[in-house]
Design an enzyme around this catalytic site. Sequence first.
Site, short mmCIF file in Angstrom:
data_model
loop_
_atom_site.label_atom_id
_atom_site.label_comp_id
_atom_site.label_asym_id
_atom_site.label_seq_id
_atom_site.Cartn_x
_atom_site.Cartn_y
_atom_site.Cartn_z
CG HIS A 264 -1.85 1.12 1.35
ND1 HIS A 264 -3.18 1.05 1.00
CD2 HIS A 264 -1.65 2.40 1.76
CE1 HIS A 264 -3.75 2.23 1.20
NE2 HIS A 264 -2.84 3.08 1.66
CD GLU A 265 1.47 3.52 3.71
OE1 GLU A 265 1.63 4.60 3.11
OE2 GLU A 265 0.42 3.25 4.34
CG HIS A 268 0.26 6.27 -0.57
ND1 HIS A 268 -0.74 7.04 -1.10
CD2 HIS A 268 -0.33 5.51 0.41
CE1 HIS A 268 -1.89 6.78 -0.46
NE2 HIS A 268 -1.67 5.85 0.44
CD GLU A 294 -5.64 5.72 0.41
OE1 GLU A 294 -4.89 6.70 0.66
OE2 GLU A 294 -5.54 4.64 0.98
#
Length: 503
Positions: A264-265, A268, A294
């Site tokens: 997830h990170e 980003h 997101e």
Amino acid sequence: METKFQELKNRLLEVNDISSAAGLLYWDQSTYMPPGGAAARARQTATLGRLSHEKFTDPAIGRLLDALAPYEKSLAYDSDEASLLRVTRREYERSIKIPADFTAEVVNHTSESYQVWTEARPANDFERVRPYLEKTLEYSRQAANFFPGYDHIADPFIESSDYGMKATDVKRVFAELRQELVPIVSAITSQETADDSCLHQHFPEEKQLAFGLEVAQQFGYDMNRGRQDKTHHPFMTKFSLGDVRITTRTKENFLGDALFSTLHETGHALYEQGICMDFEGTPLAGGTSSGVHESQSRLWENIVGRSRGFWKHFYPQLQSVFPEQLGDVPLDTFYRAINKVERSLIRTNADEVTYNLHVMLRFDFELALLEGELEIRDLPNVWCERFEADFGIVPPDDKDGVLQDVHWYFGLIGGSFQGYTLGNILGAQFFSTAVKAHPQIPSEIENGKFLTLHDWLKENLYQYGSKYTAPEIVEQATGTPLSIEPYIAYLRTKYGELYDLES
Ligand code: ZN
């Protein structure tokens, strides 16, 4: 004009340097700082926050923007210079509307409120934090009124995180999505829940961290401009385009936490690392909205990282890292486990299907609170009622109900949640457009190759940073405005293969 433009840029660089230094202090606080540093660190970050705000709202910046307005008009809309002036003006005008005294008061209040919440939540004591939350709502309504002329009182907040969208837009999109989503959730949750016991075994931390970081690099995360450290609540942070860091957390008795937090990170971080280097240190050097940001974390975490194709390639590797735990677990069992859908209490642990219902509940409450239709004191009960209606279960206590998310206790109420669901929608929209342009992407993913996808995202989205607003970049990259169709199609295909969706 060129000297004035350069002077503006120099001033913006100073603002950026101060806020990057504050960001580094925050990163340190969340990773390595000993607990004894807390009090001084809070003061240090507050000082830097005040300094960067003062520098950015300096009337000299306003005068430079005024002087440069004719220059901006003479340039093409999509030139880098015009974009820098446009985005700086937008942020400047927003920043000067909020008086510094008010901001200072709110900062003091929210840090107290946060402190009380950290004690009230484990104690399951909403009453203790209630007066603080009431004050926060008052401050939120005051803050909105620094932006007169809004259509909805939540608009100033939504505009600050998802510029170009208003409450009515989000409401419309959420209503459409809800109509499609509720039958999918009911169909799935009426069937047997996936068995995810294979993920709940002992997985040594070092191996989990190394595997996650290896995948991050395969995605394209540049370790020459990044690093990964451990923290309590994973986040991505950037001190310059040459230093974009991710954090993760591990649970040795659950494989899913560190792995998917890292992916997830990484999403980003790929966005930030992909921004055009010429934008370094300016307001253009960041993702354009919370929803678009997101969309990238969710694209890489869910659409890629929880896909069958991805695991066709990576599962044998994961099995060789954890032969005792996973050696006898078939790919299909593992795939079902990482895509388990269930009606659960906690937003941050929710699967990609039910997650949006958690967001909609919070979004609707934010609007109702700001509108004055809902009182803080009624929130715990209303939360339980709505939760039961949406999820068929009642939170056993406020700890896992109204007290679960930090957002309202550490900031103003409004605009905090819609970005997560906009991200789910947009992630699917960007991905499906990339696949239309390059139909080989799914088979590349099955072979552990991500270059075509990553390049498409860099070329069509990442490089632009904040140059275009979210509605502009979505239309430009995908050819249509935001649409729920690709996301619904993605969910139907993926979960239709795992469950009977017609029942
Ligand atoms: Zn995120």
